[in-house]
Motif scaffolding. Structure first.
Motif, short mmCIF file in Angstrom:
data_model
loop_
_atom_site.label_atom_id
_atom_site.label_comp_id
_atom_site.label_asym_id
_atom_site.label_seq_id
_atom_site.Cartn_x
_atom_site.Cartn_y
_atom_site.Cartn_z
N LYS A 1 0.87 -1.23 0.04
CA LYS A 1 -0.09 -0.07 -0.28
C LYS A 1 0.88 1.13 0.16
CE LYS A 1 -4.06 -1.88 2.01
NZ LYS A 1 -5.00 -2.02 3.01
N ILE A 2 1.92 1.34 0.63
CA ILE A 2 3.03 2.35 0.80
C ILE A 2 3.42 2.51 -0.58
CG2 ILE A 2 5.24 2.99 1.44
CD1 ILE A 2 4.28 1.66 4.36
N ASP A 3 3.70 1.43 -1.26
CA ASP A 3 4.38 1.50 -2.81
C ASP A 3 3.29 1.89 -3.70
OD1 ASP A 3 6.74 0.14 -1.84
OD2 ASP A 3 6.10 -1.66 -2.49
N ASN A 4 2.20 1.77 -3.48
CA ASN A 4 1.14 2.19 -4.35
C ASN A 4 0.77 3.95 -4.29
OD1 ASN A 4 0.15 -0.14 -5.76
ND2 ASN A 4 -1.41 -0.58 -3.94
N LEU A 5 0.94 4.32 -2.82
CA LEU A 5 1.39 5.87 -2.74
C LEU A 5 2.42 6.44 -3.44
CD1 LEU A 5 0.19 5.75 1.03
CD2 LEU A 5 -1.21 6.72 -0.49
N TYR A 6 3.44 5.52 -3.46
CA TYR A 6 4.71 6.36 -4.11
C TYR A 6 4.43 6.29 -5.72
CZ TYR A 6 6.95 7.38 0.05
OH TYR A 6 7.30 7.77 1.41
N ARG A 7 3.81 5.04 -6.10
CA ARG A 7 3.46 5.14 -7.50
C ARG A 7 2.52 6.10 -7.95
NH1 ARG A 7 4.29 -0.53 -6.94
NH2 ARG A 7 2.31 -1.04 -6.07
N ALA A 8 1.77 6.75 -7.27
CA ALA A 8 0.81 7.83 -7.22
C ALA A 8 1.54 9.15 -7.55
CB ALA A 8 -0.34 7.84 -6.31
N TYR A 9 2.44 9.25 -6.68
CA TYR A 9 3.42 10.40 -6.71
C TYR A 9 4.25 10.31 -8.17
CZ TYR A 9 3.78 11.45 -1.90
OH TYR A 9 3.41 11.62 -0.36
N GLN A 10 4.63 9.11 -8.69
CA GLN A 10 5.28 8.97 -9.70
C GLN A 10 4.28 9.24 -10.79
OE1 GLN A 10 8.88 8.15 -10.07
NE2 GLN A 10 8.06 9.18 -12.00
N LEU A 11 3.09 8.83 -10.88
CA LEU A 11 2.37 9.21 -11.91
C LEU A 11 1.95 10.60 -12.06
CD1 LEU A 11 -0.61 6.49 -11.35
CD2 LEU A 11 0.81 6.64 -13.40
N LEU A 12 1.62 11.41 -10.93
CA LEU A 12 1.48 12.79 -10.96
C LEU A 12 2.71 13.65 -11.43
CD1 LEU A 12 -0.62 14.66 -10.34
CD2 LEU A 12 0.02 14.87 -8.06
N ASN A 13 3.83 13.11 -11.05
CA ASN A 13 5.08 13.62 -11.31
C ASN A 13 5.12 13.67 -12.90
OD1 ASN A 13 7.82 14.66 -10.53
ND2 ASN A 13 8.51 13.28 -11.86
N ASP A 14 4.89 12.70 -13.59
CA ASP A 14 5.03 12.32 -14.92
C ASP A 14 3.98 13.13 -15.72
OD1 ASP A 14 7.29 10.45 -14.33
OD2 ASP A 14 5.99 8.77 -14.76
N THR A 15 2.97 13.37 -15.06
CA THR A 15 1.72 13.88 -15.63
C THR A 15 2.09 15.35 -15.89
OG1 THR A 15 0.33 12.50 -14.91
CG2 THR A 15 -0.76 14.57 -15.36
N LEU A 16 2.78 15.94 -14.78
CA LEU A 16 3.00 17.45 -14.76
C LEU A 16 3.98 17.85 -15.92
CD1 LEU A 16 3.19 17.92 -11.00
CD2 LEU A 16 2.07 19.40 -12.45
N VAL A 17 3.52 18.54 -17.15
CA VAL A 17 4.31 19.25 -17.90
C VAL A 17 4.45 20.57 -18.05
CG1 VAL A 17 3.86 17.02 -19.54
CG2 VAL A 17 2.20 18.78 -19.65
N ASP A 18 3.77 21.10 -17.12
CA ASP A 18 3.68 22.78 -17.24
C ASP A 18 3.54 22.92 -15.53
OD1 ASP A 18 3.48 25.36 -17.71
OD2 ASP A 18 2.42 25.01 -19.30
N ASP A 19 3.41 24.16 -15.36
CA ASP A 19 3.25 24.67 -13.69
C ASP A 19 2.06 24.05 -12.90
OD1 ASP A 19 5.59 26.08 -14.09
OD2 ASP A 19 4.38 28.08 -14.07
N TYR A 20 0.87 23.68 -13.78
CA TYR A 20 0.06 23.17 -12.83
C TYR A 20 -0.32 21.89 -13.98
CZ TYR A 20 0.04 27.51 -10.73
OH TYR A 20 0.72 28.58 -10.19
N LEU A 21 -1.51 21.05 -13.46
CA LEU A 21 -1.80 20.03 -13.72
C LEU A 21 -2.29 19.95 -15.17
CD1 LEU A 21 -3.75 18.21 -10.83
CD2 LEU A 21 -1.13 17.94 -11.58
N VAL A 22 -3.08 20.97 -15.78
CA VAL A 22 -3.58 20.94 -17.01
C VAL A 22 -3.20 22.20 -17.72
CG1 VAL A 22 -5.57 19.42 -16.58
CG2 VAL A 22 -5.80 21.84 -16.10
N GLY A 23 -1.89 22.68 -17.49
CA GLY A 23 -1.56 23.77 -18.19
C GLY A 23 -0.64 24.97 -17.31
#
Length: 124
Positions: free
Chosen positions: A31-53
Motif C-alpha cells: 500500500k505504501i508502494d501504491n502511494l509512491y506510484r501515485a506520486y510518480q504518476l502525478l510527477n509524470d503528468t506534470l508538463v507545465d506549472d499546473y496539472l492541466v497547463g
C-alpha cells in the motif's frame, strides 16, 4: 479531478482506513508502494506549472488536498519527484494554502500516528 478521486485519494484511503477505523497494526509495504506510484504518476503528468497547463484550475485545488495529506505522512522526495515537489511548493505559497490544506494534513498525520501507536499497544 477524476485522478484525485480515483488514484490519489483512493490510495490514501486504502492505506489509512484499516488503521483509523479497524484497529490495524500493520503498514503494508504494498500500500505504501501504491502511494509512491501515485506520486510518480502525478510527477509524470506534470508538463507545465499546473496539472492541466500554465494556469491553476480546480484540478490543482482538488489534487493538492490529497497530495498534502499524503505528503504529511509520506514526504515527497524532491530528487525522485522533482516536478511534483515543485508543484506542491508552488501551491503552498497560496495565501489560503495553510488554512485549507496544510493544517488538515498535519492533523490527519498526527491522528494516523497516534492511532497506529494505540492499535499496536492494544495488540500487545
Amino acid at each position: 479531478m477524476h485522478f484525485d478521486s480515483g488514484v490519489l485519494f483512493a490510495r490514501l484511503r486504502f492505506y489509512l482506513e484499516p488503521i483509523l477505523y479497524f484497529g490495524s497494526t500493520e503498514t503494508p509495504q504494498e500500500k505504501i508502494d501504491n502511494l509512491y506510484r501515485a506520486y510518480q504518476l502525478l510527477n509524470d503528468t506534470l508538463v507545465d506549472d499546473y496539472l492541466v497547463g500554465s494556469q491553476m484550475t480546480l484540478a490543482d485545488l482538488s489534487c493538492v488536498a490529497s497530495v498534502a495529506s499524503m505528503h504529511a505522512i509520506f514526504p515527497i522526495d524532491a530528487t525522485k519527484y522533482p516536478k511534483l515537489a515543485a508543484w506542491l511548493e508552488r501551491l503552498a505559497k497560496l495565501p489560503y494554502y495553510k488554512a485549507t490544506n496544510q493544517e488538515g494534513a498535519e492533523e490527519l498525520a498526527k491522528l494516523y500516528r497516534a492511532k497506529l501507536e494505540e492499535n499496536r499497544a492494544k495488540a500487545k
